[in-house]
Design a protein around this motif. Structure first.
Motif, PDB file in Angstrom:
ATOM      1  N   UNK A 251       4.505   9.159   6.080  1.00 49.00           N
ATOM      2  CA  UNK A 251       4.310   8.805   4.587  1.00 49.00           C
ATOM      3  C   UNK A 251       3.359   7.628   4.904  1.00 49.00           C
ATOM      4  N   UNK A 252       3.111   7.123   3.525  1.00 46.13           N
ATOM      5  CA  UNK A 252       2.346   5.876   3.324  1.00 46.13           C
ATOM      6  C   UNK A 252       3.072   4.600   3.373  1.00 46.13           C
ATOM      7  N   UNK A 253       2.399   3.674   3.936  1.00 49.77           N
ATOM      8  CA  UNK A 253       3.033   2.189   3.617  1.00 49.77           C
ATOM      9  C   UNK A 253       1.937   1.193   3.140  1.00 49.77           C
ATOM     10  N   UNK A 254       2.358   0.291   2.334  1.00 52.35           N
ATOM     11  CA  UNK A 254       1.537  -0.441   1.664  1.00 52.35           C
ATOM     12  C   UNK A 254       1.878  -1.912   1.858  1.00 52.35           C
ATOM     13  N   UNK A 255       0.723  -2.893   1.490  1.00 49.99           N
ATOM     14  CA  UNK A 255       1.006  -4.338   1.832  1.00 49.99           C
ATOM     15  C   UNK A 255       1.463  -4.952   0.380  1.00 49.99           C
ATOM     16  N   UNK A 256       1.363  -4.342  -0.626  1.00 46.58           N
ATOM     17  CA  UNK A 256       1.873  -4.766  -1.769  1.00 46.58           C
ATOM     18  C   UNK A 256       2.177  -3.556  -2.867  1.00 46.58           C
ATOM     19  N   UNK A 257       3.385  -3.744  -3.317  1.00 49.77           N
ATOM     20  CA  UNK A 257       3.907  -2.868  -4.481  1.00 49.77           C
ATOM     21  C   UNK A 257       4.050  -3.874  -5.810  1.00 49.77           C
ATOM     22  N   UNK A 258       3.352  -3.314  -6.831  1.00 52.63           N
ATOM     23  CA  UNK A 258       3.356  -4.132  -7.939  1.00 52.63           C
ATOM     24  C   UNK A 258       3.898  -2.971  -9.023  1.00 52.63           C
ATOM     25  N   UNK A 259       5.243  -3.313  -9.720  1.00 51.22           N
ATOM     26  CA  UNK A 259       5.988  -2.514 -10.619  1.00 51.22           C
ATOM     27  C   UNK A 259       5.698  -3.341 -11.897  1.00 51.22           C
ATOM     28  N   UNK A 260       5.177  -2.561 -12.888  1.00 45.87           N
ATOM     29  CA  UNK A 260       4.880  -2.821 -13.970  1.00 45.87           C
ATOM     30  C   UNK A 260       5.969  -2.741 -14.958  1.00 45.87           C
ATOM     31  N   UNK A 261       6.291  -3.328 -16.015  1.00 42.05           N
ATOM     32  CA  UNK A 261       7.345  -3.125 -17.172  1.00 42.05           C
ATOM     33  C   UNK A 261       8.630  -3.027 -16.191  1.00 42.05           C
TER      34      UNK A 261
ATOM     35  N   UNK B  91       9.542   0.319  -3.262  1.00 46.24           N
ATOM     36  CA  UNK B  91       9.509  -0.828  -2.675  1.00 46.24           C
ATOM     37  C   UNK B  91       9.909  -0.571  -1.338  1.00 46.24           C
ATOM     38  N   UNK B  92      10.312   0.537  -0.977  1.00 47.70           N
ATOM     39  CA  UNK B  92      10.717   0.709   0.452  1.00 47.70           C
ATOM     40  C   UNK B  92       9.343   1.143   1.381  1.00 47.70           C
ATOM     41  N   UNK B  93       8.377   1.261   0.589  1.00 49.86           N
ATOM     42  CA  UNK B  93       7.327   1.653   1.102  1.00 49.86           C
ATOM     43  C   UNK B  93       6.051   0.372   1.279  1.00 49.86           C
ATOM     44  N   UNK B  94       6.742  -0.769   1.143  1.00 48.30           N
ATOM     45  CA  UNK B  94       5.744  -2.003   0.927  1.00 48.30           C
ATOM     46  C   UNK B  94       6.479  -3.217   1.622  1.00 48.30           C
ATOM     47  N   UNK B  95       5.533  -3.928   2.017  1.00 45.16           N
ATOM     48  CA  UNK B  95       5.767  -5.318   2.616  1.00 45.16           C
ATOM     49  C   UNK B  95       6.133  -6.490   1.587  1.00 45.16           C
ATOM     50  N   UNK B  96       5.498  -6.399   0.509  1.00 42.73           N
ATOM     51  CA  UNK B  96       5.519  -7.366  -0.379  1.00 42.73           C
ATOM     52  C   UNK B  96       5.811  -6.866  -1.678  1.00 42.73           C
ATOM     53  N   UNK B  97       6.366  -7.495  -2.681  1.00 41.95           N
ATOM     54  CA  UNK B  97       6.772  -6.938  -4.098  1.00 41.95           C
ATOM     55  C   UNK B  97       6.467  -7.874  -5.267  1.00 41.95           C
ATOM     56  N   UNK B  98       5.694  -7.397  -6.183  1.00 42.87           N
ATOM     57  CA  UNK B  98       5.835  -8.115  -7.462  1.00 42.87           C
ATOM     58  C   UNK B  98       6.329  -7.289  -8.594  1.00 42.87           C
ATOM     59  N   UNK B  99       7.206  -7.817  -9.366  1.00 34.61           N
ATOM     60  CA  UNK B  99       7.806  -7.396 -10.600  1.00 34.61           C
ATOM     61  C   UNK B  99       7.197  -7.983 -11.633  1.00 34.61           C
ATOM     62  N   UNK B 100       6.514  -7.304 -12.711  1.00 33.32           N
ATOM     63  CA  UNK B 100       6.116  -7.661 -13.812  1.00 33.32           C
ATOM     64  C   UNK B 100       6.673  -6.794 -15.159  1.00 33.32           C
ATOM     65  N   UNK B 101       7.290  -7.976 -15.798  1.00 32.82           N
ATOM     66  CA  UNK B 101       7.894  -7.358 -17.044  1.00 32.82           C
ATOM     67  C   UNK B 101       8.455  -8.486 -17.771  1.00 32.82           C
ATOM     68  N   UNK B 102       9.157  -8.149 -18.605  1.00 29.52           N
ATOM     69  CA  UNK B 102       9.481  -9.266 -19.639  1.00 29.52           C
ATOM     70  C   UNK B 102      11.174  -8.634 -20.250  1.00 29.52           C
ATOM     71  N   UNK B 103      12.033  -9.527 -19.411  1.00 23.76           N
ATOM     72  CA  UNK B 103      13.511  -9.256 -19.812  1.00 23.76           C
ATOM     73  C   UNK B 103      13.903  -9.548 -21.218  1.00 23.76           C
ATOM     74  N   UNK B 104      13.214 -10.097 -21.999  1.00 24.62           N
ATOM     75  CA  UNK B 104      13.549 -10.514 -23.377  1.00 24.62           C
ATOM     76  C   UNK B 104      13.138  -9.335 -24.196  1.00 24.62           C
ATOM     77  N   UNK B 105      12.618  -8.353 -23.740  1.00 20.69           N
ATOM     78  CA  UNK B 105      12.133  -7.071 -24.636  1.00 20.69           C
ATOM     79  C   UNK B 105      13.193  -5.895 -24.403  1.00 20.69           C
ATOM     80  N   UNK B 106      12.642  -4.773 -24.369  1.00 21.89           N
ATOM     81  CA  UNK B 106      13.515  -3.477 -24.398  1.00 21.89           C
ATOM     82  C   UNK B 106      13.938  -3.379 -23.058  1.00 21.89           C
ATOM     83  N   UNK B 107      15.417  -2.928 -23.074  1.00 20.37           N
ATOM     84  CA  UNK B 107      16.195  -2.783 -21.702  1.00 20.37           C
ATOM     85  C   UNK B 107      15.759  -1.301 -21.533  1.00 20.37           C
ATOM     86  N   UNK B 108      16.045  -0.777 -20.235  1.00 19.70           N
ATOM     87  CA  UNK B 108      15.846   0.656 -19.791  1.00 19.70           C
ATOM     88  C   UNK B 108      16.447   1.520 -20.832  1.00 19.70           C
ATOM     89  N   UNK B 109      16.260   2.801 -20.823  1.00 26.29           N
ATOM     90  CA  UNK B 109      16.706   3.794 -21.581  1.00 26.29           C
ATOM     91  C   UNK B 109      17.705   4.447 -20.791  1.00 26.29           C
TER      92      UNK B 109
END
Length: 145
Positions: free
Chosen positions: A40-50, A63-81
């Motif tokens: 499989x592929x591995x990545x230096x960085x994983x960015x998860x938007x929303x 996440x399990x495929x990356x060495x580093x992680x950035x989570x971008x989002x706003x916890x003040x807005x809509x929660x998961x469905x």
């Protein structure tokens, strides 16, 4: 994926790609998992938007495929469905984003204080109601009528 999509993706993966964009669940696609002889592929960085709307279970796929992680989002807005009340009761509606904020608070969180989309009147309400007056409208949206 259809045959054409598989061929295009295989061709891209054989080249030296610098970026792969996918959904969280798409990161578990067979063609990505079987790349490089099954390693499989591995990545230096994983960015998860929303990320504040993304179910934690789906986030772990990339996440399990990356060495580093950035989570971008706003916890003040809509929660998961989550359509199942039982699943929500058992914690499926809680996101990784929320858990990290609760555990590490401001050491892992940065608020972006300038918004570029909403009319100033709307953004002022949002700023006061959800962000303690810290959200400001960029000058480009001040001109909107």
């Amino acid at each position: 994926l259809g045959a054409r999509e598989r061929r295009v993706l295989a061709s891209l993966l054989q080249s030296e790609v610098n970026l792969v964009a996918t959904t969280c669940v798409g990161a578990a696609a067979k063609c990505l998992l079987n790349h490089r002889g099954g390693g499989g592929l591995s990545f230096d960085l994983c960015v998860i938007d929303e990320a504040a709307m993304a179910l934690e279970a789906s986030c772990w796929l990339p996440i399990l495929k990356a060495r580093r992680l950035v989570l971008a989002g706003d916890h003040q807005q809509l929660p998961p469905t989550v359509k199942s009340e039982e699943a929500a009761r058992r914690g499926l509606g809680r996101t990784l984003f929320e858990r990290l904020l609760e555990r590490h608070q401001s050491s892992v969180c940065r608020m972006l204080s300038v918004q570029y989309r909403m009319h100033e009147t709307i953004s002022q309400w949002a700023s006061q109601a959800m962000y303690g007056g810290k959200l400001q409208a960029h000058e480009t949206v001040l001109l909107l009528k």
